[in-house]
Design a protein around this motif. Structure first.
Motif, short mmCIF file in Angstrom:
data_model
loop_
_atom_site.label_atom_id
_atom_site.label_comp_id
_atom_site.label_asym_id
_atom_site.label_seq_id
_atom_site.Cartn_x
_atom_site.Cartn_y
_atom_site.Cartn_z
N SER A 44 -2.19 47.05 51.13
CA SER A 44 -2.21 46.95 49.88
C SER A 44 -0.97 47.89 49.12
N CYS A 49 0.57 46.31 45.63
CA CYS A 49 -0.67 45.86 44.83
C CYS A 49 -1.88 46.86 45.39
N SER A 52 -6.23 46.90 46.50
CA SER A 52 -6.35 45.81 46.23
C SER A 52 -6.93 44.98 47.76
N SER A 172 2.28 41.24 45.66
CA SER A 172 2.13 42.29 44.77
C SER A 172 1.47 41.81 43.36
N GLU A 173 1.48 40.38 43.31
CA GLU A 173 0.76 39.88 42.04
C GLU A 173 -0.24 38.75 42.50
N ASP A 197 -4.82 41.04 42.01
CA ASP A 197 -4.78 42.10 41.14
C ASP A 197 -5.87 41.65 40.15
#
Ligand SMILES: *Cc1c(COP(=O)(O)O)cnc(C)c1O
Length: 384
Positions: A44, A49, A52, A172-173, A197
């Protein structure tokens, strides 16, 4: 003709990784433990991120957990392309929900907000776009579209470990599901990772992956699991073992090198194939700021070549060149042909590709001269 068989894919496993797996086997703790927890952190972090990651037995497991966590079931619709691996669609059906297929761009094999918007209905609960071959789906418009109708989005990132979209890492999202199956860009034998996220969703996934028990499969503080922990809701058994996790850690450490090597080979393919007009590579979208080159897919211009894709693959095989098929459209497979009516003409780009695509050999241990062998065999098959 090439003497030894060139496989379509081959994992790159180092002696250090073999040794690390051996150490786990000798250590007395081989299931989910400290290494799995560390691998979740490492992966992660890599995806930008932090904290996560949930390490799982496969990407399919991740998608199953997601559908369960969201409570997707009868009466719900889930939108995904038919140009994907069957796992997601099977799970939607098994959950009692209805898969709704969005068409794709003919030359990237990826869906878009423009393809998704017309198939959204009041029943749509979830959209699952698929990043294809190592390129990135144009996510911003899809997120916007979904947010405007309060629909959840989860990205199938099985091909996208290492991919970047508009300068951001895929993962990342949003909510993302990665695969570490043996042919993927990095492997744990079988394995997957769910990242998100959304803290609440993550908590549900962590619980559901291990029987629905109210603590993680591995309690980071206690080294092991509290035997008194109780079931909070019925869950599954999808936790990754430490045997797989140490392999994953080794692979993650070498991922950048893998991707760089894949890119060199892909570039060589593109150069060499430019002169073979019956063979059409995919286009790289300009929103893909880094291509992870998971697959090198071409489409055979069957009219011009005067042969079907299946014959083309067979002929390459006779010349010791392995190929793959990613993918035959889900709605064209027997069960879906019989049970799902697809309005004809609604998935034109999917169907056009489904009968023409073919994945050429691509893996980090290949050399440029292996690529030359593939291209020579292709030219010979096409009678050039
Ligand atoms: C490999 C793959 C999956 C499934 O991954 P597993 O880890 O084998 O469950 C899902 N979607 C796509 C697009 C894939 O290529």
């Amino acid at each position: 003709m090439r003497k030894e068989v060139l496989a379509f894919s081959r994992p790159s496993i180092s002696e250090e990784e073999i040794q690390a797996v051996g150490e786990i086997l000798r250590s007395g703790w081989i299931t989910t433990g400290r290494k799995s927890a560390q691998f979740e952190t490492d992966f992660s972090d890599y995806c930008d991120c932090p904290n996560s990651g949930v390490a799982l037995t496969s990407a399919t497991a991740g998608m199953h957990l997601l559908l369960s966590a969201l409570g997707v079931g009868p009466g719900d619709e889930v939108i995904t392309p038919s140009m994907t691996w069957v796992s997601t669609v099977n799970l939607i059906v098994l959950a009692g929900a209805t898969p709704v297929f969005a068409d794709i761009d003919r030359d990237t094999l990826m869906t878009s907000a423009n393809h998704i918007a017309p198939v959204i209905s009041a029943k749509t609960r979830l959209i699952v776009p698929v990043h294809f071959a190592g390129a990135a789906v144009d996510m911003d418009p899809i997120r916007e579209l979904a947010a405007s109708s309060s629909i959840a989005v989860a990205e199938d990132c099985a091909h996208a470990v290492g991919t970047e979209y508009r300068g951001r890492k895929v993962g990342s999202e949003g909510s993302t599901v990665f695969s570490f199956h043996s042919i993927k860009n990095m492997t744990t034998g079988e394995g997957g990772m769910f990242c998100s996220d959304d803290g609440e969703l993550l908590q549900s996934i962590r619980r559901l992956k291990f029987h629905g028990i109210g603590v993680d499969a591995y309690d980071r503080n206690q080294q092991g699991r509290s035997p008194q922990a109780e079931v909070l809701e019925p869950g599954f058994k999808y936790n990754m073992t430490d045997i797989s996790a140490v392999l994953g850690q080794g692979q993650l450490g070498r991922l950048e090198g893998f991707v760089e090597k894949r890119a060199v080979l892909a570039k060589h393919y593109l150069q060499r194939l430019a002169e073979v007009e019956e063979v059409l590579p995919l286009t790289v979208p300009d929103t893909t700021s880094r291509h992870a080159w998971h697959l090198f897919i071409v489409r055979l211009d069957t009219e011009r070549a005067g042969m079907s894709r299946d014959i083309f693959m067979d002929e390459l095989k006779k010349r010791n060149i392995g190929t793959g098929l990613h993918f035959r459209a889900v709605h064209e497979q027997q069960y879906y042909r019989k049970n799902h009516d697809i309005p004809s003409g609604s998935l034109t780009a999917t169907e056009w590709n489904s009968s023409r695509i073919c994945s050429l050999p691509l893996f980090p241990a290949m050399s440029e001269s292996d690529v030359d062998d593939v291209v020579s065999a292709i030219k010979e098959v096409l009678g050039r």
